[in-house]
Design a protein around this motif. Sequence first.
Motif, PDB file in Angstrom:
ATOM      1  N   ARG A   1      44.998  38.787  51.680  1.00 46.33           N
ATOM      2  CA  ARG A   1      44.447  37.562  52.263  1.00 46.33           C
ATOM      3  C   ARG A   1      42.926  37.574  52.225  1.00 46.33           C
ATOM      4  O   ARG A   1      42.294  36.618  51.769  1.00 46.33           O
ATOM      5  CB  ARG A   1      44.934  37.386  53.693  1.00 46.33           C
ATOM      6  N   ASP A   2      42.312  38.668  52.696  1.00 46.24           N
ATOM      7  CA  ASP A   2      40.847  38.728  52.750  1.00 46.24           C
ATOM      8  C   ASP A   2      40.241  38.661  51.357  1.00 46.24           C
ATOM      9  O   ASP A   2      39.221  37.982  51.144  1.00 46.24           O
ATOM     10  CB  ASP A   2      40.396  40.009  53.451  1.00 46.24           C
ATOM     11  N   LEU A   3      40.837  39.365  50.400  1.00 41.81           N
ATOM     12  CA  LEU A   3      40.277  39.375  49.049  1.00 41.81           C
ATOM     13  C   LEU A   3      40.479  38.038  48.351  1.00 41.81           C
ATOM     14  O   LEU A   3      39.583  37.554  47.654  1.00 41.81           O
ATOM     15  CB  LEU A   3      40.894  40.508  48.230  1.00 41.81           C
ATOM     16  N   THR A   4      41.635  37.437  48.543  1.00 39.96           N
ATOM     17  CA  THR A   4      41.884  36.136  47.911  1.00 39.96           C
ATOM     18  C   THR A   4      40.944  35.078  48.470  1.00 39.96           C
ATOM     19  O   THR A   4      40.395  34.254  47.717  1.00 39.96           O
ATOM     20  CB  THR A   4      43.344  35.720  48.118  1.00 39.96           C
ATOM     21  N   PHE A   5      40.713  35.094  49.774  1.00 37.65           N
ATOM     22  CA  PHE A   5      39.814  34.113  50.382  1.00 37.65           C
ATOM     23  C   PHE A   5      38.352  34.361  50.029  1.00 37.65           C
ATOM     24  O   PHE A   5      37.506  33.487  50.225  1.00 37.65           O
ATOM     25  CB  PHE A   5      39.990  34.112  51.900  1.00 37.65           C
ATOM     26  N   ALA A   6      38.047  35.549  49.499  1.00 42.85           N
ATOM     27  CA  ALA A   6      36.676  35.844  49.069  1.00 42.85           C
ATOM     28  C   ALA A   6      36.378  35.277  47.680  1.00 42.85           C
ATOM     29  O   ALA A   6      35.216  35.254  47.253  1.00 42.85           O
ATOM     30  CB  ALA A   6      36.433  37.353  49.068  1.00 42.85           C
ATOM     31  N   ILE A   7      37.407  34.821  46.973  1.00 42.12           N
ATOM     32  CA  ILE A   7      37.206  34.195  45.661  1.00 42.12           C
ATOM     33  C   ILE A   7      36.525  32.852  45.858  1.00 42.12           C
ATOM     34  O   ILE A   7      36.838  32.097  46.779  1.00 42.12           O
ATOM     35  CB  ILE A   7      38.557  34.019  44.944  1.00 42.12           C
TER      36      ILE A   7
END
Length: 279
Positions: free
Chosen positions: A127-133
């Motif tokens: 979740r955190d990495l995907t939302f950092a895109i």
Amino acid sequence: MCRWLAYSGEPLRASAVLLDATHSLVAQSLDSPMGAETVNGDGFGVGWYPEGAVAGSIPAVFHSVEPAWNDENVRELSRSIESPLFFSHVRAAAGPPIQRTNCHPFRWENWLFMHNGFLAEFAKVKRDLTFAIDPSLYPHVTGTTDSEVLFHLAITHGLADDPVAALTAAVDQVERVGRDQGVLFPMQGTIAVTDGATIWALRYSSQGRSRTLFHSRDVPTIREMYPEAERLSQFGDHAQLVVSEPLNDLPGLFIEVPESTIAILDREGYHHEPFRSAA
């Protein structure tokens, strides 16, 4: 996890390394003695730049969920493709489902990307990495793999302007988020990325025990080493390969890329740079 190869040089028929080499990529899909998994039968992909393509050209891609050794389309296609730069990948799925959108290489504009390895405990950090895109890139994430998220993080961090800095920032973010979630060794793998002219090949893991990565010696040196090897005649003087494991039985043709290193291949050949995560 997976096996992959990248070729750059004079236009080459892809079957020379995907099918015909002693330990070709298709052979590795069924028997990969240096891989984390012996069998890599969960999909195949190839991405290539057409012969004569100008800078910035969009590469073509083909993906299949069939095992590479059992896919007639792979054989037909690889015998038809002749390209000065191509990527190919055989997949061993480590959680995300076997589907076409999860097959490598991934494409964005004129860039290709592929990965052998994993982001540890991806469910914790997804979740955190995907939302950092970057939001403008998010619609382009069509699969469910950690590799595709990593690619889009690198694009977000400026891959088109400075690939080494972008890969560094993406890996730093993976490690930072992972450790915030209690993941001891967040990053593992080898990565290849290209803009159609230069190839950047990274070997790195948080634990310092990365997947294997090799690149070829220059062809004139190889011909001096093996003057009787007729199979080398199909390769031009500038032909270069980056591979998960060597493709043949001729000792000394491939050089292992050191741990925590990025190998950069352009028209002048290879040079290595140390790769350090700031996390």
